[in-house]
Design a protein around this motif. Structure first.
Motif, PDB file in Angstrom:
ATOM      1  N   GLY A   1     -24.667  23.034  35.934  1.00  0.00           N
ATOM      2  CA  GLY A   1     -23.335  23.056  35.281  1.00  0.00           C
ATOM      3  C   GLY A   1     -22.921  24.199  34.613  1.00  0.00           C
ATOM      4  O   GLY A   1     -23.776  24.461  33.953  1.00  0.00           O
TER       5      GLY A   1
ATOM      6  N   PRO B   1     -24.818  22.019  40.607  1.00  0.00           N
ATOM      7  CA  PRO B   1     -23.784  21.056  39.997  1.00  0.00           C
ATOM      8  C   PRO B   1     -24.413  20.390  38.706  1.00  0.00           C
ATOM      9  O   PRO B   1     -25.619  20.429  38.857  1.00  0.00           O
ATOM     10  N   ARG B   2     -23.665  19.663  38.210  1.00  0.00           N
ATOM     11  CA  ARG B   2     -24.181  19.087  36.922  1.00  0.00           C
ATOM     12  C   ARG B   2     -25.043  17.897  37.387  1.00  0.00           C
ATOM     13  O   ARG B   2     -25.142  17.427  38.631  1.00  0.00           O
TER      14      ARG B   2
END
Length: 331
Positions: free
Chosen positions: A209, A280-281
């Motif tokens: 992220g 991605p987070r």
């Protein structure tokens, strides 16, 4: 006056054992070796291989060794794993903690120190986070820790046992003397992973992220050296033994670094560049977790000795070198 250290063959637990032995205390370690290492326990400490949820084993151990205090580190710690396996985390972190507390009460143990986590706060409304902040965990890991804190609170109100719940922020580094460090194969802690990348143990690492509401878009964490954390436990034990009463304390330095800042520090201290990819987070990751550290300093007089990111990184890198030498010698 023996101290039982559960999970004492693991990362933080092994440093706690070193701290206790250095203070001249009698120590018995209970560890199932699922993630810990027998070689991480010094010969001066008694060792029992077993599960802290095995009440018959634990009660017998407490009686045979004359245990007067428990320092409880055993448990599962990977936040994303708790999201996919919540029942496993509630079993390992909450149900088994309940069994351990029950054994302590049954056998007359007077003091209990619990390895809690800043994850009990969830997404804090403001930082730094004080101990009075609402408990609102956003992962089963954080909830499992909160539930154990509540059990300890209620057990202490009903029985003759005093407790300390220490809420860790991000633990990192290794023993300055090179005696112990983070050795698990599935480590997810940033400084550990980045140190592995710098020493060639992995190709690179990912940043999970880059769109968080922080100055550089990556998560901010308060990194505390593992030896300073062990010393905080030792001071908590002395506080309880002197009749100081129950404690809930944050364990952090009161300032944080972003993921990018940590990676830059590892590259700078090691002198090695390594690939960094974006990802991605991860579920359950708050944007920022920084400790309000006034209470631990005021109540315990705790003064950290290693509050410096480059020092923490240097000790982590040295431990990676020691692990590589150990693997080479064993080959």
């Amino acid at each position: 006056m023996t101290i039982l250290v559960t999970g004492g063959a693991g990362y933080i637990g092994s440093h706690m054992v070193l701290s206790l032995l250095g203070a001249g205390r009698e120590v018995v370690v209970l560890d199932d070796l699922s993630t810990g290492f027998r070689w991480a326990v010094p010969d001066e400490a008694a060792f029992v291989e077993g599960d802290c949820g095995d009440e018959a084993l634990v009660a017998d151990l407490m009686r045979r060794h004359g245990v007067t205090a428990v320092i409880h580190f055993a448990g599962s710690i990977v936040v994303p794993d708790s999201v996919t396996d919540p029942l496993g985390y509630y079993l390992n972190n909450t149900v088994k903690s309940r069994s351990l507390i029950a054994c302590a009460v049954e056998t007359g143990v007077k003091h209990f120190i619990f390895s809690s986590s800043a994850a009990v706060y969830g997404e804090p409304e403001k930082t730094p986070i004080g101990e009075e902040a609402p408990l609102a965990p956003i992962s089963p890991y954080g909830t499992s820790k909160m539930m154990t804190e509540l059990m300890l609170r209620d057990a202490a109100a009903a029985h003759d046992i005093a407790y300390g719940a220490l809420r860790y922020f991000n633990v990192a580094g290794a023993d300055p003397g090179g005696r112990s460090g983070q050795s698990g194969a599935r480590a997810t802690h940033l400084i550990k992973v980045a140190s592995q990348a710098a020493t060639g143990e992995r190709v690179g690492l990912e940043i999970f992220g880059e769109d968080y509401p922080t100055p550089d878009g990556t998560c901010i964490r308060d990194y505390i050296h593992v030896s300073d954390l062990a010393h905080a436990h030792l001071l908590t034990l002395r506080h309880l033994e002197q009749g100081g009463g129950d404690l809930v304390l944050n364990c952090g330095y009161g300032h944080g670094y972003s993921v990018r800042e940590v990676i830059d520090a590892v590259k700078r201290v090691s002198g090695v560049d390594f690939p960094v990819a974006m990802a991605p987070r991860r579920a359950g990751d708050p944007a920022a977790l920084v400790a309000g550290a006034d209470r631990i300093r005021g109540v315990l007089g705790w003064q950290p000795a290693h509050d410096d990111l480059d020092t923490i990184v240097a000790h982590a890198l040295a431990w990676e070198g020691a692990l590589k030498a150990r693997r080479t010698a064993a080959a």
